[in-house]
Write a protein that holds these residues in place. Structure first.
Motif, PDB file in Angstrom:
ATOM      1  N   HIS A   1       1.843   3.096   2.694  1.00 36.01           N
ATOM      2  CA  HIS A   1       1.516   3.655   3.842  1.00 36.01           C
ATOM      3  C   HIS A   1       2.667   2.889   5.398  1.00 36.01           C
ATOM      4  O   HIS A   1       3.583   4.075   5.586  1.00 36.01           O
TER       5      HIS A   1
ATOM      6  N   ASP B   1       0.695  -1.439  -0.324  1.00 39.37           N
ATOM      7  CA  ASP B   1       0.138   0.374  -0.184  1.00 39.37           C
ATOM      8  C   ASP B   1       0.804   0.975  -0.076  1.00 39.37           C
ATOM      9  O   ASP B   1       0.457   2.251  -0.107  1.00 39.37           O
TER      10      ASP B   1
ATOM     11  N   SER C   1      -0.232   3.277  13.600  1.00 38.49           N
ATOM     12  CA  SER C   1      -0.844   4.872  12.582  1.00 38.49           C
ATOM     13  C   SER C   1      -2.586   3.813  12.064  1.00 38.49           C
ATOM     14  O   SER C   1      -1.973   3.740  10.875  1.00 38.49           O
TER      15      SER C   1
ATOM     16  N   TRP D   1       8.771   5.295  -0.116  1.00 37.68           N
ATOM     17  CA  TRP D   1       7.524   3.888  -0.762  1.00 37.68           C
ATOM     18  C   TRP D   1       7.789   3.327  -1.528  1.00 37.68           C
ATOM     19  O   TRP D   1       9.084   2.833  -2.027  1.00 37.68           O
TER      20      TRP D   1
ATOM     21  N   HIS E   1       5.791   4.216   4.343  1.00 38.08           N
ATOM     22  CA  HIS E   1       5.769   5.646   4.775  1.00 38.08           C
ATOM     23  C   HIS E   1       6.238   6.003   5.760  1.00 38.08           C
ATOM     24  O   HIS E   1       7.624   7.428   6.587  1.00 38.08           O
ATOM     25  N   THR E   2       5.763   5.672   6.504  1.00 34.90           N
ATOM     26  CA  THR E   2       5.880   5.717   7.925  1.00 34.90           C
ATOM     27  C   THR E   2       7.394   5.203   9.258  1.00 34.90           C
ATOM     28  O   THR E   2       6.952   6.151   9.232  1.00 34.90           O
TER      29      THR E   2
END
Length: 622
Positions: free
Chosen positions: A134, A132, A203, A398, A137-138
């Motif tokens: 996310h 995905d 997150s 990413w 990234h986090t």
């Protein structure tokens, strides 16, 4: 600073819907909480006990009520963040299991992972790899290593790194494209605690569920007991839904902007230049002018339109990369100049230069429009969110399989102060957060037309990692303090036990007045009157030694605050001092929210220790 000791957990792939279901007409995945103190002596480990309990259900109920063969199955054993297990059971088998010694409480129905819920499903990426983006990234935002020459298609070109690049990173994938299940989330947190991580960053969240039914609340209590700091996101639902993860024993983080923006320069044929917002990476060959941001999405046909000039309300604070067109968004004040020139001649021309990065934008930071707001519906008695951190247009890693469309500070603090409890780390981040932007005015809320942000949007303010390393004073709390808070709530002993997992916590001193670095008071809506609320707080001196602090108060409008004593005197480091804050405030017939702060200022000016104060109408708890 011993950052190499720090590990983080990142739960990848943030999804927001809660899947509740059954495996067939009768079978579901249940999360069973067990009282470990009642484990029979013949068992050498809890897992053996749990497995035996499920096996006994099979032998007791060889067939289900509809005549099918029992397929009761143990999925996970939990022994760190909570005590218990998850299993695939029929309703008959669950009822039989309730007779087992040590059975405490079963949470809601949740299908386990995708495989248990859908035995024949093919998982798109059946590994820890992120599909995905996310989670990647986090995780890289928190602890990514140095990467030179990083950019977003030419924007923000430079060296990228996470907040704590020397931290060791452990990633636990618990969410899938095919679904989200509480048993998987619990298993990930439980394993992280067992692996000895120091910080867990989550997150994602479960909205509109009470604490005793929230898997993150339950597991994070066990993590907190073992000294693991848990940081969570407030959510990305803006004003549509209140924040999730409003859990008293975790840090809840709102999203804000930074002082960097991405721009393009529009040059008209008459030589006039105008700066605007864009993230398009190429050069266009024609121009269309749209009179507002939303219209541009409906009128643009990419086969014919090669460049777009769109009028936006606040291009200096645009916070997403969701404008996919070869164009630029300009301010309304610049629109008449462009329209006048375009109308002046059939041969009017313009060009746009892209891939420009502007630093030092003002005002910054601002509260992001999409960040969810408090108070927390699961427990409004603690002011949430706690702080605000960069969340908009953050350049980070990413995944290659997905189109491109936080918090490592705790790792820094844990590395510098390994002796600090999770609550001490939270206190340091809250009391040193900055409520002012780079114009030295109060941080503003982009979602409310840039009015001053409330504590329910930004918490105490924007996190300041350097100041948090040396906060001066700390507000600390023990697991028993949190148990006392649970005991003050309108929940049963069994529901409390679901979270604490142990009868060692007694409810002899129930109290909702937690030693927390913020203050919140409520009044009944639609009733006039005067109310008084008293708060007791204890602070620990973690500065250089003997010192004095004097109180400075910013009183919420219409309220009166008294603090006793007004001066705190410390003779040595690690000494504790107590103070009382009494808030006298009004209730209103209409919805009125007011806020202020209390700040302890060291005599030599080296430390200022600030806590927000918020007064609000009563919030309903689910």
């Amino acid at each position: 600073m011993v950052l190499h000791r720090v590990a983080l957990l990142q739960l990848a792939l943030a999804l927001f819907s809660l899947y509740v279901g059954v495996l067939s007409a009768e079978r579901s995945t249940y999360i069973i909480h067990m009282d470990k103190s009642l484990m029979p002596k013949p068992f050498t480990a809890p897992q053996h006990w749990y497995s035996s309990a499920v096996d006994s259900v099979k032998s007791t109920n060889p067939t289900t009520s509809n005549g099918q063969k029992s397929t009761a199955k143990l999925l996970y054993s939990y022994d760190n963040a909570l005590h218990g297990f998850s299993a695939v059971l029929s309703e008959d088998e669950l009822e039989a299991l309730k007779e087992s010694p040590g059975f405490s409480l079963g949470l809601w129905y949740f299908n386990k992972g995708v495989i248990a819920a859908n035995p024949n499903i093919t998982i798109s990426m059946n590994s820890a790899r992120d599909t995905d983006g996310h989670g990647t990234h986090t995780a890289s935002t928190a602890a990514g290593n140095y990467v030179e020459g990083a950019s977003y298609f030419g924007y923000a070109l430079g060296t990228a790194r996470g907040v704590a690049p020397q931290a060791r990173l452990a990633v636990y994938k618990v969410l899938w494209n095919e679904g989200r299940y509480a048993s998987d989330v619990l298993a990930g947190i439980d394993q992280a605690v067992a692996d000895g991580v120091d910080v867990i960053s989550i997150s994602m969240g479960f909205g509109f569920v009470p604490l005793h039914e929230d898997p993150i609340a339950i597991a994070s209590f066990g993590a907190m007991e073992k000294g693991v700091f848990v940081s969570t996101s407030a959510g990305n639902r803006a004003f549509r839904r209140p924040l999730h993860n409003g859990i008293p024993w975790v840090l809840t983080v709102a999203a804000g902007s930074v002082d960097r923006s991405f721009a393009g320069t529009l040059t008209l044929g008459n030589g006039v230049t105008i700066s605007g917002w864009t993230m398009f990476p190429a050069t266009p060959r024609g121009i269309l002018i749209c009179d507002d941001y939303e219209t541009s999405f409906t009128v643009i046909d990419e086969r014919d339109i090669l460049a777009v000039i769109t009028v936006g309300s606040k291009p200096e604070t645009f916070e997403s990369n969701s404008f996919p067109f070869p164009g630029i968004i300009i301010s309304p004040k610049d629109a008449p100049t462009v329209i006048k020139y375009a109308s002046s001649s059939d041969t009017a021309t313009a060009s746009i230069k892209f891939q420009q990065t502007i630093l030092g934008r003002k005002p910054a930071p601002v509260v992001s429009t999409y960040t969810s707001r408090g108070p927390s519906p699961s427990y409004p008695g603690i002011l949430k969110p706690d702080v605000m951190a960069p969340g908009s247009l953050v350049l980070a890693s990413w995944v290659p399989e997905s189109y491109v469309t936080t918090l490592g500070i705790a790792a820094l603090l844990k590395g510098a102060h390994p002796e600090w409890s999770p609550n001490a780390i939270l206190s340091a981040m809250v009391t040193t957060a900055n409520p002012l932007d780079n114009t030295l005015h109060p941080i503003r809320d982009l979602g409310l037309d840039l009015v001053p942000a409330k504590p329910t949007a930004m918490g105490a303010g924007h996190v300041d990692p350097n100041r948090a390393l040396d906060p001066g004073l700390l507000y600390d709390a023990t697991p028993q303090d949190y148990a006392n808070l649970l005991c003050s709530m309108n929940i049963t002993q069994n529901q409390i036990l679901t979270i604490t997992r142990s009868n060692s916590y007694r409810c002899s001193k129930p109290s909702s007045d937690l030693n927390y670095p913020s203050f919140i008071a409520f009044y009944p809506e639609f009733k006039k009157g005067v109310l008084v609320q008293k708060f007791e707080r204890t602070v620990t001196n973690v500065g250089s030694g003997a010192t004095k602090y004097k109180v400075k108060i910013k009183v919420p409008k219409g309220s009166v605050i008294t603090v006793s004593p007004k001066t705190l005197v410390f003779k040595k480091i690690h000494e504790k001092q107590n103070y009382t804050l009494t808030l006298t405030y009004n209730s209103h017939e209409e919805w009125v929210e007011t806020f202020g702060s209390i700040t302890w200022v060291e005599n030599n000016g080296n430390h200022t220790v600030r806590s927000p104060i918020f007064v609000s109408p009563m919030v309903q708890v689910p």
